[in-house]
Design a protein around this motif. Structure first.
Motif, PDB file in Angstrom:
ATOM      1  N   PRO A 128       0.802  -1.232   0.000  1.00  0.00           N
ATOM      2  CA  PRO A 128       0.000   0.000   0.000  1.00  0.00           C
ATOM      3  C   PRO A 128       0.833   1.280   0.000  1.00  0.00           C
ATOM      4  O   PRO A 128       0.328   2.338  -0.327  1.00  0.00           O
ATOM      5  N   GLN A 129       2.106   1.157   0.359  1.00  0.00           N
ATOM      6  CA  GLN A 129       2.923   2.379   0.389  1.00  0.00           C
ATOM      7  C   GLN A 129       3.718   2.576  -0.896  1.00  0.00           C
ATOM      8  O   GLN A 129       4.442   3.547  -1.031  1.00  0.00           O
ATOM      9  N   SER A 130       3.661   1.624  -1.814  1.00  0.00           N
ATOM     10  CA  SER A 130       4.532   1.766  -2.989  1.00  0.00           C
ATOM     11  C   SER A 130       3.790   1.678  -4.319  1.00  0.00           C
ATOM     12  O   SER A 130       4.417   1.544  -5.360  1.00  0.00           O
ATOM     13  N   TYR A 131       2.457   1.784  -4.290  1.00  0.00           N
ATOM     14  CA  TYR A 131       1.754   1.580  -5.555  1.00  0.00           C
ATOM     15  C   TYR A 131       1.933   2.727  -6.548  1.00  0.00           C
ATOM     16  O   TYR A 131       1.625   2.589  -7.728  1.00  0.00           O
ATOM     17  N   ASP A 149       7.289  -5.260  -4.643  1.00  0.00           N
ATOM     18  CA  ASP A 149       7.707  -4.008  -4.016  1.00  0.00           C
ATOM     19  C   ASP A 149       6.815  -3.756  -2.810  1.00  0.00           C
ATOM     20  O   ASP A 149       5.671  -3.322  -2.938  1.00  0.00           O
ATOM     21  N   THR A 150       7.350  -4.091  -1.633  1.00  0.00           N
ATOM     22  CA  THR A 150       6.592  -3.819  -0.400  1.00  0.00           C
ATOM     23  C   THR A 150       7.422  -2.915   0.508  1.00  0.00           C
ATOM     24  O   THR A 150       7.380  -3.023   1.721  1.00  0.00           O
ATOM     25  N   ASP A 151       8.178  -2.041  -0.121  1.00  0.00           N
ATOM     26  CA  ASP A 151       8.962  -1.044   0.636  1.00  0.00           C
ATOM     27  C   ASP A 151       8.066  -0.047   1.342  1.00  0.00           C
ATOM     28  O   ASP A 151       6.921   0.155   0.942  1.00  0.00           O
ATOM     29  N   PHE A 152       8.625   0.599   2.352  1.00  0.00           N
ATOM     30  CA  PHE A 152       8.020   1.821   2.880  1.00  0.00           C
ATOM     31  C   PHE A 152       8.916   2.947   2.370  1.00  0.00           C
ATOM     32  O   PHE A 152       9.892   3.309   3.012  1.00  0.00           O
ATOM     33  N   PRO A 153       8.650   3.469   1.170  1.00  0.00           N
ATOM     34  CA  PRO A 153       9.606   4.398   0.553  1.00  0.00           C
ATOM     35  C   PRO A 153       9.714   5.715   1.310  1.00  0.00           C
ATOM     36  O   PRO A 153       8.793   6.093   2.033  1.00  0.00           O
ATOM     37  N   VAL A 154      10.832   6.391   1.092  1.00  0.00           N
ATOM     38  CA  VAL A 154      11.007   7.679   1.761  1.00  0.00           C
ATOM     39  C   VAL A 154      10.188   8.766   1.068  1.00  0.00           C
ATOM     40  O   VAL A 154       9.738   9.715   1.695  1.00  0.00           O
ATOM     41  N   GLU A 155       9.982   8.600  -0.261  1.00  0.00           N
ATOM     42  CA  GLU A 155       9.239   9.653  -0.964  1.00  0.00           C
ATOM     43  C   GLU A 155       7.764   9.637  -0.556  1.00  0.00           C
ATOM     44  O   GLU A 155       7.259   8.612  -0.114  1.00  0.00           O
ATOM     45  N   ASP A 156       7.091  10.787  -0.689  1.00  0.00           N
ATOM     46  CA  ASP A 156       5.674  10.905  -0.354  1.00  0.00           C
ATOM     47  C   ASP A 156       4.868  10.318  -1.517  1.00  0.00           C
ATOM     48  O   ASP A 156       4.825  10.891  -2.606  1.00  0.00           O
ATOM     49  N   LYS A 157       4.250   9.170  -1.265  1.00  0.00           N
ATOM     50  CA  LYS A 157       3.478   8.491  -2.309  1.00  0.00           C
ATOM     51  C   LYS A 157       2.460   9.430  -2.952  1.00  0.00           C
ATOM     52  O   LYS A 157       2.311   9.478  -4.167  1.00  0.00           O
ATOM     53  N   PHE A 158       1.768  10.199  -2.098  1.00  0.00           N
ATOM     54  CA  PHE A 158       0.681  11.056  -2.603  1.00  0.00           C
ATOM     55  C   PHE A 158       1.206  12.115  -3.562  1.00  0.00           C
ATOM     56  O   PHE A 158       0.568  12.438  -4.551  1.00  0.00           O
ATOM     57  N   ALA A 159       2.392  12.644  -3.239  1.00  0.00           N
ATOM     58  CA  ALA A 159       2.955  13.666  -4.114  1.00  0.00           C
ATOM     59  C   ALA A 159       3.370  13.053  -5.449  1.00  0.00           C
ATOM     60  O   ALA A 159       3.431  13.741  -6.467  1.00  0.00           O
ATOM     61  N   GLU A 160       3.657  11.766  -5.455  1.00  0.00           N
ATOM     62  CA  GLU A 160       4.100  11.084  -6.688  1.00  0.00           C
ATOM     63  C   GLU A 160       2.919  10.626  -7.549  1.00  0.00           C
ATOM     64  O   GLU A 160       3.086  10.311  -8.717  1.00  0.00           O
ATOM     65  N   LEU A 161       1.732  10.537  -6.957  1.00  0.00           N
ATOM     66  CA  LEU A 161       0.574  10.037  -7.705  1.00  0.00           C
ATOM     67  C   LEU A 161       0.148  11.063  -8.755  1.00  0.00           C
ATOM     68  O   LEU A 161       0.338  12.263  -8.561  1.00  0.00           O
ATOM     69  N   PRO A 162      -0.462  10.612  -9.847  1.00  0.00           N
ATOM     70  CA  PRO A 162      -0.886  11.584 -10.862  1.00  0.00           C
ATOM     71  C   PRO A 162      -1.985  12.494 -10.312  1.00  0.00           C
ATOM     72  O   PRO A 162      -2.754  12.080  -9.439  1.00  0.00           O
ATOM     73  N   ALA A 163      -2.032  13.742 -10.828  1.00  0.00           N
ATOM     74  CA  ALA A 163      -3.102  14.657 -10.400  1.00  0.00           C
ATOM     75  C   ALA A 163      -4.441  14.041 -10.795  1.00  0.00           C
ATOM     76  O   ALA A 163      -4.544  13.340 -11.800  1.00  0.00           O
TER      77      ALA A 163
END
Ligand code: 5AD
Ligand code: SF4
Length: 477
Positions: A128-131, A149-163
């Motif tokens: 859920p944190q890397s989709y 990919d079941t990482d807890f990434p450092v980047e903000d997932k929400f900021a990476e998601l498409p608008a």
């Protein structure tokens, strides 16, 4: 529980079939509303990747199961669905056709490696944190690799998601979810969420405001703010200050077009004064609060590591009712937590009688590996859990019916969401989350209509329009 790797298939890279049509995806969501939101967001990503959407897994080139791990039965369902999908995939492969199977969500997070080992038909596992990394994972899967990919990434997932795009928002309808908070630091001793969703995280205020305004411009009238522990929200505002959920709600209520706000799910220990004040001061905040208690016994609450007593919970309910007298309440209950005695269970029934719920979710305790509750020696017999659940649900059912019956004869505002089951009918929701059916034209979809309730069925209400509609803003055509 977190890993990121790539396995090369033994059979090597299959020939990617040349499709003369867009690829089709089918996403099936299990579990909570946060999973529904994640499925929508994964759909947004797939749409940008050129996918269309299929109505069934049989017709799809990519099937994503967005899974839930909260109770045993939730993950069992996933494994039985996987069995069915394996058969479709084999048929497709025999016809020289590609079908990818992906597992997302909390089962993926908790058991991703195991799923890959047990189920060779699975091509892709994403937590859920890397989709937000789906495009890259899909490319690799289409190249014949098996990826996790079941990482807890450092980047903000929400900021990476498409608008959020307008056509995709319209497909959601007039009521939408927005995740504002994720993860949980509470560690209730029965619950897997802190392990599968990770530590608490709040999205910045500006990001949430931008999402809600975009939704409103595309015709959304009602927004439910989501979080595993949503009232622990502490996002940063534009001036770098911490903003509580109560203040965020006040801010979002100013978004043009947003007529209704809700939030779920909350923890009693995080019901602060600003949030209670929002129930008094923000008319757009609907008078319906889902506030799980789980048990009415202090002994069980302590064993569950809930960090509140029954009396504390009742004090909160009192304060919320003072702030918004017409508020209706809902909760989650677990019966048969290890060591629960008949007296503990009776205390839960007594609390339910004292509060009076409009709705509730109730479950038999399910032993989740890795949680402290699962280690306890004093587990309760399945048959006793079943018996208690039946008694609890009978009481909750009686309260729900009584609540619905009290609505009969009253006029309530209904946000019209869609066409009804029969021609000439439309359907929507009351402020108390009740489904309401009435006769009326489709043009009313997206409007708030005063409706007199004329009858109550177990799961819905029947009503009739009483006067002119008041528009909440510009509706999409
Ligand atoms: N067993 C039964 N119910 C559970 N829940 C969470 N974990 C378990 C479990 N191990 C229920 C709680 C929670 C809801 C989302 O699911 O009631 O509030
Ligand atoms: Fe699970 Fe909710 Fe407890 Fe967090 S507060 S551990 S999500 S039940």
């Amino acid at each position: 529980m977190s890993e990121s790797l790539e396995l090369i298939r033994d059979e090597g890279k299959p020939e990617a079939p040349a499709l003369n049509r867009p690829r089709r995806a089918f996403i099936k969501s299990y579990g909570c509303q946060m999973n529904v939101y994640d499925s929508e967001r994964m759909g947004d990503i797939l749409a940008l990747e050129g996918y269309d959407f299929a109505n069934s897994p049989e017709a799809a080139d990519l099937v994503l199961l967005n899974t839930c791990h909260i109770r045993e039965r939730a993950s069992e369902k996933v494994f039985s669905e996987l069995g069915r999908l394996r058969a479709f995939k084999e048929t497709r492969r025999a016809a020289g056709d590609e079908m990818l199977i992906g597992i997302a969500g909390c089962v993926a997070q908790a058991e991703g490696g195991e799923i890959m080992r047990r189920e060779s038909a699975v091509d892709l596992v994403v937590g859920p944190q890397s989709y937000h990394r789906l495009p890259d994972l899909l490319r690799r899967a289409r190249d014949g690799r098996r990826v996790i990919d079941t990482d807890f990434p450092v980047e903000d997932k929400f900021a990476e998601l498409p608008a959020l795009s307008e056509p995709r928002i319209r497909a959601r309808g007039v009521a939408a979810f927005v995740t504002v908070q994720e993860g949980c630091d509470k560690f209730c001793s029965f619950c897997v969420v802190p392990y599968t969703r990770g530590a608490e995280f709040s999205r910045p205020v500006a990001e949430v405001v931008a999402d809600v305004e975009r939704l409103a411009r595309a015709g959304v009238r009602e927004v439910t703010l989501l979080g595993q522990n949503v009232n622990a929200y502490h996002g940063e505002d534009e001036r770098g200050r911490t903003c509580s959920l109560g203040r965020l709600i006040g801010r979002l209520a100013e978004s043009p077009g947003i007529a209704r706000l809700r939030y779920t799910t909350s923890h009693p220990a995080d019901m602060d004064e600003e949030l209670i004040a929002a129930h008094r001061e923000v008319p757009a905040l609907m008078p319906y609060l889902h506030l799980p208690i789980q048990s009415g016994s202090d002994r069980v609450l302590a064993a569950m590591n809930r960090k509140h007593s029954a009396a504390h919970y009742l004090d909160i309910i009192k304060a919320v009712r003072q702030a918004r007298p017409e508020i209706a309440l809902s909760s989650d209950f677990i019966v048969g937590f290890p060591g629960e005695s008949e007296a503990d269970f009776e205390a839960t029934l007594a609390l339910i009688r004292a509060v009076g719920y409009a709705g509730a979710f109730s479950f038999k305790y399910s032993r989740r590996p890795g949680t402290p509750g699962a280690e306890r020696a004093d587990q309760i017999d399945e048959s006793l859990k079943e018996e208690r659940l039946a008694r609890l649900q009978a009481l909750l059912d009686e309260q729900r019916r009584a609540f619905n019956a009290e609505t009969v004869g009253r006029t309530v505002d209904v946000l019209i969401e869609k066409r009804g089951r029969h021609s000439g009918q439309i359907a929507g929701r009351s402020p108390y989350q009740q489904a309401v059916h009435l006769d009326g034209p489709e043009e009313l979809i997206c409007q708030i209509v005063p409706v007199e309730i004329i009858a109550a069925a177990p799961n819905s209400l029947l009503g009739r329009r009483v006067e002119e509609t008041h528009s909440a803003g510009e509706c999409p055509t």
